[in-house]
Structure formats: structure tokens, C-alpha cells
Write a protein that holds these residues in place. Structure first.
Motif: not given
Length: 219
Positions: A3-10
Motif C-alpha cells: 500500500i502506498a500513502i501519499a503524505g507523511a504527515g500526522a
């Protein structure tokens, strides 16, 4: 699955931790150097790159991902990531975060979005679910099939109380998936009688919702 997640914020990191706990492979992508800190979640893959750039997604090998999540705080970025994931890499499932309710109408299959998650809508649904009895409350929209996960709480005195499910006149475009009764979760069977206070969960098309309400609250 990968799974790829764009956005490594909270938000992105919280999703990543949850998915890793469930045994999935997770790739976090963010263009801001300050957010790419692998020591925060060492079990995940990390990529410092612009997720709106096709070359970055090629470097991320997005074609090997079964799910892509647009979790940034920018709706434009989440839409572009969704569109590229679906059209260029044929990702099976694309989930996108909606930050501003005014943009909700954009988050559909035209932009490659299978499931759109709006925090204000989810919070409003949870409030409605807590206070509404006898009304249909939309908890979640399944964009790919244009169906909704809805909840109806059976009011005291409802005519269908004590009636087994097989005798309810439910529409064909709806399926009851669970009954929440107190602290129990009940898998519906044809012989299960309904009780006042039951929370009934359905997956249904929007046009079937009035018929569901009539069937369980006004029959």
C-alpha cells in the motif's frame, strides 16, 4: 499487500502504523524533506518525492501496489495522485482524503477515486448516528459502486419489532450486513427477530434508502 500513502504527515503516518499492525507493506511518499523521517516508522518504506510527478510514482513502483491512499492536506494533490494511480498504474483500489467539504463533488471515479473520506462528513454522521432514531444515517459512501453504508436505529414502538427479517419488505438494492444489539454484533439471518433499539447496518443504493426506512420503521 503493498500500500502506498501519499503524505507523511500526522494522518499518513497514523494510517501507516495501523496498516503495518495489520501485516501490510507500506510505502510513505512525501516531497517535504522534513516529513521524510524513517526513524518514526522504521517498518515502512519511505520515498522523498513529489507524488504528483509520474516519474516519482514510477520510482515508487506503484504498479506493485494494490491500494494507493491520497492522505495529504491538499485536495489538489490527493486528486492528482488518485488519477495517476488509477489511469497510469491501474491500481485496484484508490482511497482519497477530502480536506475541504466544498471539493467533495470532485472525488469520484472521474478522478480515479474509489473511496473518498471526508472528515467533516464522518464526524457529522457519527453525531447523527448517536442522536437519530428511526432515520437513515449515511456512515460511509462507497464511491466505486455508488452505494452507501447506512444505519437505522429501530425506535420503540416500531411495527416491525418482533418481526423476523424474512418478513421485512426490503428493497432489492439493499443488504443488511449487521445488527448491533447492546454490546453484541449479530450476523443477520432470516429467522432473526428485530428488537427496539437495534442498530441496523445496510449497504444500499441511495434510491433504496426511503424504502428501507419504511420497511423497518413504518411497516
Amino acid at each position: 499487500m503493498r500500500i502506498a500513502i501519499a503524505g507523511a504527515g500526522a494522518v499518513g503516518r497514523s494510517i501507516a502504523r495501523e496498516l503495518l499492525t495489520n501485516g501490510h507493506q507500506v510505502l510513505l511518499i512525501d516531497k517535504e524533506v522534513s516529513k521524510v523521517r524513517p526513524e518514526r516508522i522504521p517498518e515502512a518504506e519511505w520515498l522523498q518525492a513529489d507524488a504528483c510527478e509520474l516519474s516519482s510514482l514510477e520510482d515508487a513502483q506503484l504498479e506493485d501496489c494494490e491500494v494507493v491512499i491520497g492522505a495529504t492536506g491538499d485536495d489538489k494533490v490527493n486528486l492528482v495522485v488518485s488519477l495517476l494511480a488509477k489511469t497510469e498504474f491501474s491500481v485496484r483500489r484508490v482511497v482519497a482524503r477530502i480536506n475541504h467539504p466544498a471539493n467533495e463533488w470532485l472525488f469520484n471515479e472521474s478522478w480515479g477515486v474509489d473511496v473518498a473520506v471526508s472528515t467533516p462528513r464522518v464526524l457529522a454522521a457519527l453525531v447523527e448516528e448517536a442522536v437519530s432514531v428511526g432515520d437513515v444515517v449515511r456512515l460511509f459512501t462507497l464511491r466505486q459502486g455508488q452505494a452507501n453504508l447506512i444505519e437505522v436505529t429501530l425506535p420503540v414502538g416500531a411495527p416491525c419489532a418482533g418481526v423476523p427479517l424474512r418478513d421485512l419488505d426490503l428493497p432489492s438494492d439493499a443488504a443488511m450486513v449487521a445488527i448491533i444489539r447492546g454490546s453484541r454484533v449479530i450476523v443477520p439471518t432470516p429467522d432473526e427477530p428485530l428488537e427496539p433499539g437495534d442498530e441496523l447496518l445496510f449497504v444500499a443504493l441511495p434510491e433504496a434508502e426511503p424504502a428501507i426506512r419504511r420497511a423497518v420503521c413504518a411497516a
